[in-house]
Design a protein around this motif. Structure first.
Motif, PDB file in Angstrom:
ATOM      1  N   ASP A  12       6.246   3.008   7.458  1.00  0.00           N
ATOM      2  CA  ASP A  12       5.182   3.832   8.053  1.00  0.00           C
ATOM      3  C   ASP A  12       5.703   4.616   9.256  1.00  0.00           C
ATOM      4  O   ASP A  12       5.420   5.811   9.405  1.00  0.00           O
ATOM      5  CB  ASP A  12       4.016   2.939   8.499  1.00  0.00           C
ATOM      6  CG  ASP A  12       3.079   2.588   7.361  1.00  0.00           C
ATOM      7  OD1 ASP A  12       2.961   3.391   6.429  1.00  0.00           O
ATOM      8  OD2 ASP A  12       2.468   1.512   7.404  1.00  0.00           O
ATOM      9  N   ILE A  38      -6.711   3.074  -0.003  1.00  0.00           N
ATOM     10  CA  ILE A  38      -6.558   4.305   0.780  1.00  0.00           C
ATOM     11  C   ILE A  38      -5.279   5.040   0.379  1.00  0.00           C
ATOM     12  O   ILE A  38      -5.283   6.256   0.175  1.00  0.00           O
ATOM     13  CB  ILE A  38      -6.538   3.985   2.291  1.00  0.00           C
ATOM     14  CG1 ILE A  38      -7.884   3.411   2.731  1.00  0.00           C
ATOM     15  CG2 ILE A  38      -6.215   5.234   3.102  1.00  0.00           C
ATOM     16  CD1 ILE A  38      -7.893   2.899   4.166  1.00  0.00           C
ATOM     17  N   PHE A  39      -4.194   4.293   0.237  1.00  0.00           N
ATOM     18  CA  PHE A  39      -2.893   4.898  -0.068  1.00  0.00           C
ATOM     19  C   PHE A  39      -2.898   5.578  -1.435  1.00  0.00           C
ATOM     20  O   PHE A  39      -2.528   6.749  -1.570  1.00  0.00           O
ATOM     21  CB  PHE A  39      -1.814   3.825  -0.014  1.00  0.00           C
ATOM     22  CG  PHE A  39      -0.444   4.307  -0.399  1.00  0.00           C
ATOM     23  CD1 PHE A  39       0.363   4.943   0.522  1.00  0.00           C
ATOM     24  CD2 PHE A  39       0.026   4.145  -1.692  1.00  0.00           C
ATOM     25  CE1 PHE A  39       1.627   5.393   0.174  1.00  0.00           C
ATOM     26  CE2 PHE A  39       1.285   4.590  -2.055  1.00  0.00           C
ATOM     27  CZ  PHE A  39       2.087   5.206  -1.119  1.00  0.00           C
ATOM     28  N   TYR A  74      -2.485  11.391   4.292  1.00  0.00           N
ATOM     29  CA  TYR A  74      -1.442  10.602   3.633  1.00  0.00           C
ATOM     30  C   TYR A  74      -0.199  10.418   4.504  1.00  0.00           C
ATOM     31  O   TYR A  74       0.399   9.344   4.532  1.00  0.00           O
ATOM     32  CB  TYR A  74      -1.093  11.308   2.329  1.00  0.00           C
ATOM     33  CG  TYR A  74       0.066  10.767   1.550  1.00  0.00           C
ATOM     34  CD1 TYR A  74       1.214  11.531   1.359  1.00  0.00           C
ATOM     35  CD2 TYR A  74       0.031   9.498   0.989  1.00  0.00           C
ATOM     36  CE1 TYR A  74       2.278  11.045   0.629  1.00  0.00           C
ATOM     37  CE2 TYR A  74       1.092   9.014   0.262  1.00  0.00           C
ATOM     38  CZ  TYR A  74       2.208   9.784   0.083  1.00  0.00           C
ATOM     39  OH  TYR A  74       3.268   9.297  -0.630  1.00  0.00           O
ATOM     40  N   ILE A  92      -2.590   7.552   7.561  1.00  0.00           N
ATOM     41  CA  ILE A  92      -2.370   6.235   6.939  1.00  0.00           C
ATOM     42  C   ILE A  92      -1.308   5.411   7.670  1.00  0.00           C
ATOM     43  O   ILE A  92      -1.501   4.204   7.875  1.00  0.00           O
ATOM     44  CB  ILE A  92      -2.042   6.391   5.443  1.00  0.00           C
ATOM     45  CG1 ILE A  92      -3.299   6.808   4.681  1.00  0.00           C
ATOM     46  CG2 ILE A  92      -1.495   5.083   4.855  1.00  0.00           C
ATOM     47  CD1 ILE A  92      -3.102   6.992   3.202  1.00  0.00           C
ATOM     48  N   ASN A 138      -2.438   1.522   8.750  1.00  0.00           N
ATOM     49  CA  ASN A 138      -1.901   0.288   8.178  1.00  0.00           C
ATOM     50  C   ASN A 138      -1.750  -0.851   9.190  1.00  0.00           C
ATOM     51  O   ASN A 138      -2.214  -1.964   8.926  1.00  0.00           O
ATOM     52  CB  ASN A 138      -0.571   0.563   7.469  1.00  0.00           C
ATOM     53  CG  ASN A 138      -0.776   1.067   6.047  1.00  0.00           C
ATOM     54  OD1 ASN A 138      -1.807   0.813   5.435  1.00  0.00           O
ATOM     55  ND2 ASN A 138       0.207   1.780   5.526  1.00  0.00           N
TER      56      ASN A 138
END
Length: 295
Positions: free
Chosen positions: A54, A233-234, A261, A265, A269
């Motif tokens: 991430d 969500i991803f 995205y 996100i 996370n």
């Protein structure tokens, strides 16, 4: 100040705050997992890897985006554009990380007595290595395909970063064959990941429903809830953005989905996995208490 400049300033402030939260959240998650021995388990090994992805994922896109919002010269060289796209695709196996986490939850809930054997250190490292191997393969396919494109007229990328669909939309050559190859490459990875996650959670749900203890059942559901939220969500944004032909490319819709995205996100996370996880909260308290006692 012109209205256009005010909008750019608002976006710059918003994206900067999101990026700072992303860095703080993901670095904090990695440090907590490393510093607290009670979190040295396969589940948190994958979670720390997800935080690293991430952080890296957001750092490939957001700093350049922030720079573009501050200046009127929003340009990027061909080499830098290609480099940004390659790192973006290479770091894309977030979906494989979600699959690994689903396998870990399956082993923990469905085979608790064999959990340490099934999710051994060697197997966990192999799953992480496999995610990077898939990222490298996807990058190679994209590089080989997009390097064959020719751009005749406009070289303006109608996007805030060098994304595959936006670059394909600029090409004056026939991209049908390239689209099929990229679709198969990206689609197969997504499909395998979705099947793995779906099968894992069907088995997990079946096992949870057989648990007689209400507290144990709630604990099992709570453990899986954060992961399912992150997966939902991803995958919803990823499928909407990429699994469609470039002819249906929409500037407004695709940019909004891509912002979510690539920028939002990675910030969400660590919040999802920490705020809904008592073990992470307890670990944070232990780390803070240890630091306070050491002073």
């Amino acid at each position: 100040m012109a209205p256009h400049s005010r909008i750019r300033l608002v976006l710059f402030t918003l994206f900067l705050l999101i990026y700072l939260m992303t860095v703080l959240g993901n670095v904090g998650m990695i440090l907590i997992i490393r510093l607290d021995p009670q979190l040295h388990s396969p589940m948190y090994f994958f979670l720390s890897h997800l935080s690293f992805l991430d952080l890296s994922y957001s750092s490939v896109i957001t700093p350049k985006t922030l720079g573009n919002l501050l200046t009127s010269k929003q340009n990027i060289s061909y080499l830098n554009c290609f480099t940004q796209m390659c790192f973006f695709v290479f770091l894309g196996p977030l979906n494989v990380s979600f699959s690994s986490m689903a396998c870990d939850r399956y082993a923990a809930i469905c085979s608790p007595l064999r959990y340490q054997v099934v999710m051994s250190t060697r197997r966990c490292c192999s799953l992480v290595f496999g995610s990077y191997l898939i990222g490298f393969m996807d990058t190679s396919v994209n590089v080989l395909c997009l390097s064959r494109l020719h751009f005749c007229n406009s070289k303006i990328i109608y996007h805030f970063f060098c994304d595959g669909p936006a670059i394909l939309a600029l090409s004056c050559t026939d991209t049908h064959g390239i689209e099929i190859i990229i679709f198969i490459s990206a689609g197969s990875t997504l499909l395998v990941s979705l099947i793995t996650i779906s099968l894992s959670y069907v088995s997990i749900l079946s096992t949870i429903l057989k648990i007689t203890s209400t507290s144990e059942k709630q604990k099992a559901f709570s453990t899986c809830a954060s992961h399912l939220l992150g997966v939902t969500i991803f995958y919803s944004t990823m499928i909407f953005t990429y699994l469609k032909p470039s002819k249906s490319y929409s500037l407004g819709k695709d940019q909004v989905a891509s912002v979510f995205y690539t920028i939002v996100i990675p910030m969400l996370n660590p919040l999802i996995y920490s705020l809904r996880n008592k073990e992470v909260k307890n670990a944070l308290n232990r780390v803070m208490k240890k630091r306070k006692d050491s002073k």
